[in-house]
Structures are given as structure tokens and as C-alpha cells.
Design a protein around this motif. Structure first.
Motif, PDB file in Angstrom:
ATOM      1  N   LYS A  44       0.840  -1.194   0.000  1.00 44.27           N
ATOM      2  CA  LYS A  44       0.000   0.000   0.000  1.00 44.27           C
ATOM      3  C   LYS A  44       0.879   1.249   0.000  1.00 44.27           C
ATOM      4  CE  LYS A  44      -3.899  -2.061   2.390  1.00 44.27           C
ATOM      5  NZ  LYS A  44      -4.856  -1.962   3.474  1.00 44.27           N
ATOM      6  N   LYS A  47      -0.400   6.345  -3.360  1.00 44.42           N
ATOM      7  CA  LYS A  47      -0.978   6.314  -4.703  1.00 44.42           C
ATOM      8  C   LYS A  47      -2.007   5.207  -4.881  1.00 44.42           C
ATOM      9  CE  LYS A  47       3.273   7.997  -6.794  1.00 44.42           C
ATOM     10  NZ  LYS A  47       4.384   7.624  -7.675  1.00 44.42           N
ATOM     11  N   GLY A  48      -1.908   4.154  -4.082  1.00 43.40           N
ATOM     12  CA  GLY A  48      -2.865   3.054  -4.237  1.00 43.40           C
ATOM     13  C   GLY A  48      -2.364   1.753  -3.649  1.00 43.40           C
ATOM     14  N   TYR A  50      -1.051  -2.188  -4.423  1.00 47.55           N
ATOM     15  CA  TYR A  50      -0.385  -2.971  -5.459  1.00 47.55           C
ATOM     16  C   TYR A  50      -0.181  -4.400  -4.988  1.00 47.55           C
ATOM     17  CZ  TYR A  50       0.705   1.562  -7.448  1.00 47.55           C
ATOM     18  OH  TYR A  50       0.607   2.819  -7.986  1.00 47.55           O
ATOM     19  N   LYS A  74      -1.663  -2.702 -10.018  1.00 45.28           N
ATOM     20  CA  LYS A  74      -2.508  -1.791  -9.247  1.00 45.28           C
ATOM     21  C   LYS A  74      -3.850  -2.449  -8.943  1.00 45.28           C
ATOM     22  CE  LYS A  74      -3.838   3.057  -9.059  1.00 45.28           C
ATOM     23  NZ  LYS A  74      -4.024   3.004  -7.654  1.00 45.28           N
ATOM     24  N   ASP A  76      -7.431  -2.258  -5.934  1.00 45.87           N
ATOM     25  CA  ASP A  76      -8.218  -1.301  -5.157  1.00 45.87           C
ATOM     26  C   ASP A  76      -8.857  -2.015  -3.966  1.00 45.87           C
ATOM     27  OD1 ASP A  76     -10.221  -2.779  -6.324  1.00 45.87           O
ATOM     28  OD2 ASP A  76     -10.859  -1.200  -7.691  1.00 45.87           O
TER      29      ASP A  76
END
Length: 174
Positions: A44, A47-48, A50, A74, A76
Motif C-alpha cells: 500500500k 498512490k494506491g 499494489y 494496481k 483497489d
């Protein structure tokens, strides 16, 4: 992104990771599997989220730690929720398989004949407890009967205060 929607390569990696984790008997609950998966495979950042293929750490000029991956995918929060459901389903299937194989193992133990190794070991324990005055009955036993007999002899020897080191190649007095 849902688990089903993952690219083929990533889905294969995630499947392999989960299969490997579920093959071991280290995890008792789905939460333990999920926590281990997230801790070792999910990365984490601001930016997001992974998926880490092979994470390793490096340091920049100011000695700040940077986690780097060979390849990052990537993801979520939806993926994390979905993967938790997938883990729960696969964990439940694993428990059912384990119970089924345990039942089959118990059935086989009651039917299959005892091995020579079991007979030899039981004979040594028998001779140790009773001495040479009583001969070990060498009739055909099932694996379960032989296992029960060995356990009984070991408990008798233990109660008789003779300490032995259990070893299927023989026994040693301690």
C-alpha cells in the motif's frame, strides 16, 4: 477491480499464492490466511494498492526506505474485499477435503494389515515390558489395532517408570 476481473497472469499468481498458503496447515481461520496474504503480497502506498510479485527494500540518498517490486499490479479496496470472500470459500473447501480424507484414512487404518515395521516395534516394546517370559502374539493385526497396542505398551512402560526414547528404528534406554 474484482478477483474475477484480474489479468490472467496476476490471477494465476494470486491462485498459486493462495493454493500454497492453504496447502500448509499453519492457518486455522480465514482471517489468518487473509492477513498473511495482505502482509506478504499487498503493498500500500499513498498512490494506491499494489500486488507485490517479489518485494524487496532499497534506500534512497536520504536513507528513506523504499519498497520495490519486480512488477506491480494496481489494485483497489474492492479487490481486497473480494479476495477475502475467495479465501473464505477456498478455506471452507479445504476443510471439507481434509475431513473427507481423515475419514478415509481412519477407514483404511481399520482395514489394512499392520506393517512389518509396526510389528517389529510392538514386539520390542512387548519384550521390554514383559521380558522374554511372554512371547509377543504374531498374528495378523490391522494398522489400527497395532497402533492401539503400541500406545498401550508405551503407556504401561511409562507408568512402570522405565523411561525410553521412542524411535521406530528401535529403542534406547535413557
Amino acid at each position: 477491480m474484482r478477483y474475477i476481473d484480474l489479468p490472467k497472469g496476476l490471477k494465476t499468481r494470486v491462485n498459486g499464492t493462495l493454493s500454497h498458503m492453504l496447502r500448509t496447515d499453519l492457518f486455522k481461520t480465514t482471517d489468518e490466511v487473509y492477513d498473511e496474504f495482505v502482509e506478504n503480497k499487498i503493498f500500500k502506498t499513498k498512490k494506491g494498492i499494489y500486488y507485490n510479485e517479489k518485494p524487496y527494500k532499497e534506500y534512497d540518498e536520504e536513507e528513506n526506505e523504499i519498497a520495490i517490486c519486480k512488477k506491480e499490479y494496481k489494485l483497489d479496496e474492492e479487490f481486497l474485499d473480494d479476495i477475502q470472500k475467495v479465501i473464505a470459500e477456498r478455506f471452507e473447501k479445504k476443510k471439507q477435503r481434509d475431513q473427507k480424507s481423515q475419514k478415509e484414512f481412519k477407514k483404511r487404518m481399520k482395514v489394512e494389515k499392520a506393517t512389518d515395521k509396526q510389528k517389529k516395534y510392538a514386539s520390542k516394546l512387548y519384550n521390554q515390558f514383559y521380558g522374554e517370559k511372554k512371547k509377543f502374539d504374531d498374528k495378523e493385526y490391522t494398522k489400527q489395532e497395532m497402533s492401539d497396542m503400541i500406545q498401550e505398551l508405551l503407556s504401561k512402560i511409562e507408568k512402570d517408570s522405565k523411561v525410553i526414547e521412542v524411535d521406530f528404528k528401535g529403542y534406547k534406554r535413557v
